[in-house]
Write an enzyme that holds these catalytic residues in place. Structure first.
Site, PDB file in Angstrom:
ATOM      1  N   HIS A 130       0.868  -1.192   0.000  1.00  0.00           N
ATOM      2  CA  HIS A 130       0.000   0.000   0.000  1.00  0.00           C
ATOM      3  C   HIS A 130       0.903   1.241   0.000  1.00  0.00           C
ATOM      4  O   HIS A 130       0.986   1.973   0.999  1.00  0.00           O
ATOM      5  CB  HIS A 130      -0.901  -0.049   1.235  1.00  0.00           C
ATOM      6  CG  HIS A 130      -2.082   0.866   1.178  1.00  0.00           C
ATOM      7  ND1 HIS A 130      -2.347   1.687   0.099  1.00  0.00           N
ATOM      8  CD2 HIS A 130      -3.090   1.094   2.070  1.00  0.00           C
ATOM      9  CE1 HIS A 130      -3.449   2.371   0.342  1.00  0.00           C
ATOM     10  NE2 HIS A 130      -3.919   2.028   1.522  1.00  0.00           N
ATOM     11  N   GLN A 133      -0.315   4.874   0.980  1.00  0.00           N
ATOM     12  CA  GLN A 133      -0.538   4.991   2.422  1.00  0.00           C
ATOM     13  C   GLN A 133       0.765   5.299   3.146  1.00  0.00           C
ATOM     14  O   GLN A 133       0.850   6.203   3.977  1.00  0.00           O
ATOM     15  CB  GLN A 133      -1.133   3.663   2.939  1.00  0.00           C
ATOM     16  CG  GLN A 133      -1.363   3.650   4.425  1.00  0.00           C
ATOM     17  CD  GLN A 133      -2.503   4.571   4.824  1.00  0.00           C
ATOM     18  OE1 GLN A 133      -3.589   4.482   4.276  1.00  0.00           O
ATOM     19  NE2 GLN A 133      -2.266   5.475   5.756  1.00  0.00           N
ATOM     20  N   ARG A 290      -3.533  11.896   3.424  1.00  0.00           N
ATOM     21  CA  ARG A 290      -3.655  11.127   2.180  1.00  0.00           C
ATOM     22  C   ARG A 290      -3.958  12.059   1.012  1.00  0.00           C
ATOM     23  O   ARG A 290      -3.444  11.886  -0.091  1.00  0.00           O
ATOM     24  CB  ARG A 290      -4.775  10.071   2.293  1.00  0.00           C
ATOM     25  CG  ARG A 290      -4.536   8.958   3.286  1.00  0.00           C
ATOM     26  CD  ARG A 290      -3.437   8.011   2.850  1.00  0.00           C
ATOM     27  NE  ARG A 290      -3.624   7.427   1.535  1.00  0.00           N
ATOM     28  CZ  ARG A 290      -4.394   6.371   1.267  1.00  0.00           C
ATOM     29  NH1 ARG A 290      -5.035   5.762   2.228  1.00  0.00           N
ATOM     30  NH2 ARG A 290      -4.502   5.898   0.039  1.00  0.00           N
TER      31      ARG A 290
HETATM   32  N1   CP Z   1      -6.320   3.647   4.464  1.00  0.00           N
HETATM   33  C1   CP Z   1      -7.019   3.384   3.357  1.00  0.00           C
HETATM   34  O1   CP Z   1      -6.477   3.035   2.294  1.00  0.00           O
HETATM   35  O2   CP Z   1      -8.355   3.542   3.519  1.00  0.00           O
HETATM   36  P1   CP Z   1      -9.484   3.136   2.493  1.00  0.00           P
HETATM   37  O3   CP Z   1      -9.532   1.620   2.459  1.00  0.00           O
HETATM   38  O4   CP Z   1     -10.741   3.719   3.068  1.00  0.00           O
HETATM   39  O5   CP Z   1      -9.156   3.686   1.133  1.00  0.00           O
HETATM   40  N1  NVA Z   2      -4.581  -3.939   5.479  1.00  0.00           N
HETATM   41  C1  NVA Z   2      -5.840  -3.293   5.163  1.00  0.00           C
HETATM   42  C2  NVA Z   2      -5.593  -1.882   4.752  1.00  0.00           C
HETATM   43  C3  NVA Z   2      -6.832  -1.097   4.431  1.00  0.00           C
HETATM   44  C4  NVA Z   2      -6.526   0.298   4.012  1.00  0.00           C
HETATM   45  C5  NVA Z   2      -6.534  -4.064   4.065  1.00  0.00           C
HETATM   46  O1  NVA Z   2      -5.864  -4.505   3.122  1.00  0.00           O
HETATM   47  O2  NVA Z   2      -7.741  -4.249   4.145  1.00  0.00           O
END
Ligand code: CP
Ligand code: NVA
Length: 304
Positions: A130, A133, A290
């Protein structure tokens, strides 16, 4: 900088600095209500194969604020969702759009889009990583501490996509990363080994959360059951219970340590409500950032 942002390794070290500086500048402009629209006439497609609140809204509003257009593409509604190949979808989308953001399970699918697209592809979360993030989290750390260099971050809980992204930035930037994950829920082994080899600040994986938080200036956690793992929710709640970021664990960290969570949070599971809402939590600032960091990424990738 490479054409795409799929992993933290797609960024040169100077790209990290540029993103942080740009994000701070864009945040200031927004707070001063100064309009800045370098992406006028540009459009971003956003393919979502998983739920999202923050990523979707921050990318969409970010494009709007930069003068461009964002198109939300639910994977159920586009032809790729019913069998059109990724290669064809990527080629065709490249004829309309200036950039493509994708949130999906398989990291290889995002790589395949990037291979066949002539436009920049941005990883908006896969089961593996990610990156948007983690860039935003580093920006938040820089805002709060004045720099990210030398900061001691402890990640508690599941060795998931966010944990893997922490490993990648710890390998690239001089932060100290400690992790505590239960056996069987470690982050990606190859990323862990590479981070251990390359990290300047050091990377340590513990089983006991108390070991990980000792001296930590930031306590970071994420859900115990990521998107796609909902069926294991109950078992995970049992296994992960000792890893909860709560008042007791926070008291064992550096005095005044900050608490971060990428959200969505499951209150009183991975984090106690008291800590989430408490004075050491910077979680909502982190969520806001973000927007500013994604605008910096969009500007860098799409402006040309
Ligand atoms: N932290 C994040 O990516 O949140 P969402 O899943 O709401 O996009
Ligand atoms: N680890 C979590 C992050 C969400 C933003 C997922 O993948 O669901």
């Amino acid at each position: 900088m490479k054409k795409d942002l799929l992993t933290e390794y797609d960024l040169e070290l100077q790209d990290f600095t540029e993103i942080f500086q740009r994000a701070a500048f864009l945040k200031k402009l927004l707070y001063q209500k100064v309009s800045y629209t370098p992406l006028e006439g540009k459009s971003l497609g956003m393919i979502f194969d998983k739920s999202s609140t923050r990523t979707r809204i921050s990318f969409e509003v970010g494009m709007f604020q930069l003068g461009g257009l964002a198109i939300y593409l639910n994977s159920r509604d586009i032809q790729a969702g019913r069998g059109e190949s990724i290669a064809d979808s990527a080629r065709v989308m490249s004829r309309y759009l200036n950039g493509l953001m994708i949130r999906t399970s398989r990291h290889q699918d995002v790589e395949e889009y990037a291979r066949h697209a002539s436009i920049p592809v941005i990883n908006g979360l896969t089961d593996y990583l990610h990156p948007c993030q983690i860039l935003s989290d580093l920006f938040t750390i820089r805002e709060k501490f004045g720099a990210h260099e030398g900061i001691r971050v402890a990640y508690l809980g599941d060795g998931n996509n966010v944990a893997n992204s922490w490993l990648n930035v710890a390998a690239r930037l001089p932060i100290h990363l400690t992790m505590a994950c239960p056996a069987g829920y470690d982050p990606d082994q190859a990323l862990l080994e590479r981070a251990r080899r390359e990290a300047q600040g050091g990377v340590h994986l513990y089983r006991d959360p108390a070991d990980a938080v000792l001296g930590a200036q930031v306590l970071y956690t994420d859900t115990w059951a990521s998107m796609g793992w909902e069926a294991e929710k109950e078992e995970r709640a049992r296994v992960f219970a000792p890893y909860q970021v709560n008042e007791k664990l926070l008291a064992q960290a550096e005095p005044g340590a900050l608490v971060m969570h990428c959200l969505p949070a499951y209150r009183d599971q991975e984090i106690s409500s008291g800590v989430l809402d408490g004075p050491q939590s910077v979680i909502y600032d982190q969520a806001e950032n973000r927007l500013h960091v994604q605008k910096a990424i969009l500007e860098m990738l799409l402006k040309a």
